[in-house]
Design a protein around this motif. Structure first.
Motif, PDB file in Angstrom:
ATOM      1  N   VAL A 121       0.829  -1.207   0.000  1.00  0.00           N
ATOM      2  CA  VAL A 121       0.000   0.000   0.000  1.00  0.00           C
ATOM      3  C   VAL A 121       0.865   1.259   0.000  1.00  0.00           C
ATOM      4  CG1 VAL A 121      -1.693   1.337   1.323  1.00  0.00           C
ATOM      5  CG2 VAL A 121      -1.927  -1.149   1.150  1.00  0.00           C
ATOM      6  N   SER A 122       1.949   1.253   0.790  1.00  0.00           N
ATOM      7  CA  SER A 122       2.806   2.437   0.878  1.00  0.00           C
ATOM      8  C   SER A 122       3.435   2.778  -0.465  1.00  0.00           C
ATOM      9  CB  SER A 122       3.910   2.209   1.930  1.00  0.00           C
ATOM     10  OG  SER A 122       4.700   1.086   1.584  1.00  0.00           O
ATOM     11  N   VAL A 123       3.764   1.745  -1.250  1.00  0.00           N
ATOM     12  CA  VAL A 123       4.365   1.961  -2.569  1.00  0.00           C
ATOM     13  C   VAL A 123       3.335   2.528  -3.530  1.00  0.00           C
ATOM     14  CG1 VAL A 123       5.463   0.842  -4.545  1.00  0.00           C
ATOM     15  CG2 VAL A 123       6.067   0.127  -2.231  1.00  0.00           C
ATOM     16  N   LEU A 124       2.168   1.947  -3.546  1.00  0.00           N
ATOM     17  CA  LEU A 124       1.108   2.394  -4.449  1.00  0.00           C
ATOM     18  C   LEU A 124       0.686   3.824  -4.136  1.00  0.00           C
ATOM     19  CD1 LEU A 124      -1.043  -0.881  -4.537  1.00  0.00           C
ATOM     20  CD2 LEU A 124       0.574  -0.074  -6.269  1.00  0.00           C
ATOM     21  N   GLU A 125       0.670   4.180  -2.851  1.00  0.00           N
ATOM     22  CA  GLU A 125       0.290   5.543  -2.465  1.00  0.00           C
ATOM     23  C   GLU A 125       1.382   6.543  -2.833  1.00  0.00           C
ATOM     24  OE1 GLU A 125      -0.563   5.351   1.691  1.00  0.00           O
ATOM     25  OE2 GLU A 125      -2.630   4.646   1.395  1.00  0.00           O
ATOM     26  N   ALA A 126       2.654   6.154  -2.656  1.00  0.00           N
ATOM     27  CA  ALA A 126       3.768   7.059  -2.944  1.00  0.00           C
ATOM     28  C   ALA A 126       3.806   7.445  -4.421  1.00  0.00           C
ATOM     29  CB  ALA A 126       5.088   6.407  -2.538  1.00  0.00           C
ATOM     30  N   VAL A 127       3.528   6.491  -5.288  1.00  0.00           N
ATOM     31  CA  VAL A 127       3.546   6.742  -6.733  1.00  0.00           C
ATOM     32  C   VAL A 127       2.536   7.825  -7.119  1.00  0.00           C
ATOM     33  CG1 VAL A 127       3.005   5.711  -8.972  1.00  0.00           C
ATOM     34  CG2 VAL A 127       4.428   4.458  -7.341  1.00  0.00           C
ATOM     35  N   GLN A 128       1.443   7.916  -6.353  1.00  0.00           N
ATOM     36  CA  GLN A 128       0.382   8.874  -6.672  1.00  0.00           C
ATOM     37  C   GLN A 128       0.623  10.264  -6.088  1.00  0.00           C
ATOM     38  OE1 GLN A 128      -1.982   7.881  -8.785  1.00  0.00           O
ATOM     39  NE2 GLN A 128      -1.026   5.853  -8.804  1.00  0.00           N
ATOM     40  N   LEU A 129       1.672  10.425  -5.294  1.00  0.00           N
ATOM     41  CA  LEU A 129       1.921  11.720  -4.659  1.00  0.00           C
ATOM     42  C   LEU A 129       2.115  12.821  -5.699  1.00  0.00           C
ATOM     43  CD1 LEU A 129       4.378  10.849  -1.734  1.00  0.00           C
ATOM     44  CD2 LEU A 129       2.034  11.660  -1.524  1.00  0.00           C
ATOM     45  N   ALA A 130       1.357  13.882  -5.532  1.00  0.00           N
ATOM     46  CA  ALA A 130       1.435  14.980  -6.496  1.00  0.00           C
ATOM     47  C   ALA A 130       2.420  16.058  -6.059  1.00  0.00           C
ATOM     48  CB  ALA A 130       0.048  15.601  -6.670  1.00  0.00           C
ATOM     49  N   GLU A 131       2.897  15.997  -4.814  1.00  0.00           N
ATOM     50  CA  GLU A 131       3.703  17.092  -4.286  1.00  0.00           C
ATOM     51  C   GLU A 131       5.127  17.126  -4.818  1.00  0.00           C
ATOM     52  OE1 GLU A 131       5.006  15.522   0.067  1.00  0.00           O
ATOM     53  OE2 GLU A 131       2.868  15.545  -0.328  1.00  0.00           O
ATOM     54  N   ARG A 132       5.580  16.061  -5.496  1.00  0.00           N
ATOM     55  CA  ARG A 132       6.926  16.078  -6.076  1.00  0.00           C
ATOM     56  C   ARG A 132       6.980  15.234  -7.345  1.00  0.00           C
ATOM     57  NH1 ARG A 132       9.996  11.565  -4.161  1.00  0.00           N
ATOM     58  NH2 ARG A 132       8.826  10.351  -2.644  1.00  0.00           N
ATOM     59  N   ASP A 133       7.892  15.597  -8.229  1.00  0.00           N
ATOM     60  CA  ASP A 133       8.060  14.898  -9.501  1.00  0.00           C
ATOM     61  C   ASP A 133       9.381  14.139  -9.508  1.00  0.00           C
ATOM     62  OD1 ASP A 133       5.669  15.960 -10.601  1.00  0.00           O
ATOM     63  OD2 ASP A 133       6.727  17.838 -11.025  1.00  0.00           O
ATOM     64  N   VAL A 134       9.487  13.172 -10.404  1.00  0.00           N
ATOM     65  CA  VAL A 134      10.730  12.425 -10.570  1.00  0.00           C
ATOM     66  C   VAL A 134      11.691  13.292 -11.396  1.00  0.00           C
ATOM     67  CG1 VAL A 134      11.786  10.334 -11.499  1.00  0.00           C
ATOM     68  CG2 VAL A 134       9.501  10.216 -10.488  1.00  0.00           C
ATOM     69  N   PRO A 135      12.900  13.557 -10.895  1.00  0.00           N
ATOM     70  CA  PRO A 135      13.845  14.398 -11.652  1.00  0.00           C
ATOM     71  C   PRO A 135      14.337  13.689 -12.911  1.00  0.00           C
ATOM     72  CG  PRO A 135      14.906  13.473  -9.712  1.00  0.00           C
ATOM     73  CD  PRO A 135      13.453  13.121  -9.610  1.00  0.00           C
ATOM     74  N   ASP A 136      14.874  14.458 -13.867  1.00  0.00           N
ATOM     75  CA  ASP A 136      15.220  13.887 -15.173  1.00  0.00           C
ATOM     76  C   ASP A 136      16.473  13.019 -15.157  1.00  0.00           C
ATOM     77  OD1 ASP A 136      17.207  15.760 -14.951  1.00  0.00           O
ATOM     78  OD2 ASP A 136      16.591  16.979 -16.665  1.00  0.00           O
ATOM     79  N   TYR A 137      17.228  12.992 -14.055  1.00  0.00           N
ATOM     80  CA  TYR A 137      18.391  12.115 -14.012  1.00  0.00           C
ATOM     81  C   TYR A 137      18.028  10.708 -13.526  1.00  0.00           C
ATOM     82  CZ  TYR A 137      18.385  13.939  -9.192  1.00  0.00           C
ATOM     83  OH  TYR A 137      18.014  14.345  -7.921  1.00  0.00           O
ATOM     84  N   ILE A 138      16.720  10.498 -13.313  1.00  0.00           N
ATOM     85  CA  ILE A 138      16.206   9.169 -12.987  1.00  0.00           C
ATOM     86  C   ILE A 138      15.064   8.849 -13.939  1.00  0.00           C
ATOM     87  CG2 ILE A 138      14.958   7.803 -11.255  1.00  0.00           C
ATOM     88  CD1 ILE A 138      16.581   9.262  -9.121  1.00  0.00           C
ATOM     89  N   ASP A 139      15.162   7.722 -14.596  1.00  0.00           N
ATOM     90  CA  ASP A 139      14.125   7.280 -15.536  1.00  0.00           C
ATOM     91  C   ASP A 139      13.285   6.223 -14.825  1.00  0.00           C
ATOM     92  OD1 ASP A 139      12.570   6.640 -17.684  1.00  0.00           O
ATOM     93  OD2 ASP A 139      14.138   5.589 -18.804  1.00  0.00           O
TER      94      ASP A 139
END
Length: 205
Positions: A151-169
């Motif tokens: 559940v913690s993983v599925l919820e984290a993916v949906q977090l809108a407060e931060r984006d994945v930076p471009d040095y991580i795909d």
């Protein structure tokens, strides 16, 4: 997990900044430090105090890394060619727990360290349970199959407060992230201003 996990909000209040950009940070309501004397600690900082605060803020951001470990990271950054401050940021962002956090597999850096320690992550197909493990560009970090539905993983993916930076795909459908390159300070999405140059001054005294 770090001993200071239960006190992470105190780090925000001591610094007077919401260093992780969390909506529930107490700094959003009270900008003074914790404790009954917190409001009296607004005096002007000396040069040493400014440098110390910059170091504590950067160290705290990565899950309050122990001083001995943080100093070792600085020493390596200092030995490498180029700007020591930039090298320091690159080494910190190469940590496995930092990459798991940046890829949004977990909601906080504290959770990232615990997630790695509990064996939920592989690097290039091999399970790694050391949060400080240093990844290299091209390394593939993946959430283990049995952990992908937590559940913690599925919820984290949906977090809108931060984006994945471009040095991580990151591919959230497969829970896989590739560490594309070592970032510079300007690439890292810190919610507050970090000053690694002051950290270098602190250790260079």
């Amino acid at each position: 997990m770090s001993k200071r996990a239960s006190s992470k909000y105190k780090i925000d209040r001591r610094m007077g900044e919401n260093i992780w950009g969390r909506p529930k940070s107490p700094v959003n309501r009270r900008e003074y430090g914790p404790g009954q004397h917190g409001q009296r600690r607004k005096g002007k900082l000396s040069d040493f105090g400014v440098q110390l605060r910059a170091k504590q803020k950067l160290k705290g951001y990565y899950g309050d890394v122990r001083e001995k470990q943080f100093r070792a990271i600085y020493d390596e950054a200092n030995r490498r060619k180029g700007d020591t401050g930039e090298n320091l940021i690159g080494l910190l962002e190469s940590r496995l727990d930092a990459i798991v956090y940046r890829a949004k597999f977990v909601p906080t850096i504290w959770a990232a360290r615990q997630f790695v320690n509990h064996g939920h992550v592989t690097v290039n197909g091999v399970r790694v349970n050391i949060g400080s493990y240093r990844c290299k560009p091209g390394d593939v970090v993946e959430v283990r199959q049995k952990s992908k539905q937590l559940v913690s993983v599925l919820e984290a993916v949906q977090l809108a407060e931060r984006d994945v930076p471009d040095y991580i795909d990151a591919d959230h459908s497969k829970m896989v992230a590739t560490f594309v390159r070592v970032p510079s300070l300007s690439d890292v999405p810190y919610p507050v201003i970090m000053e690694p140059n002051l950290v270098v001054e602190f250790y260079s005294r």
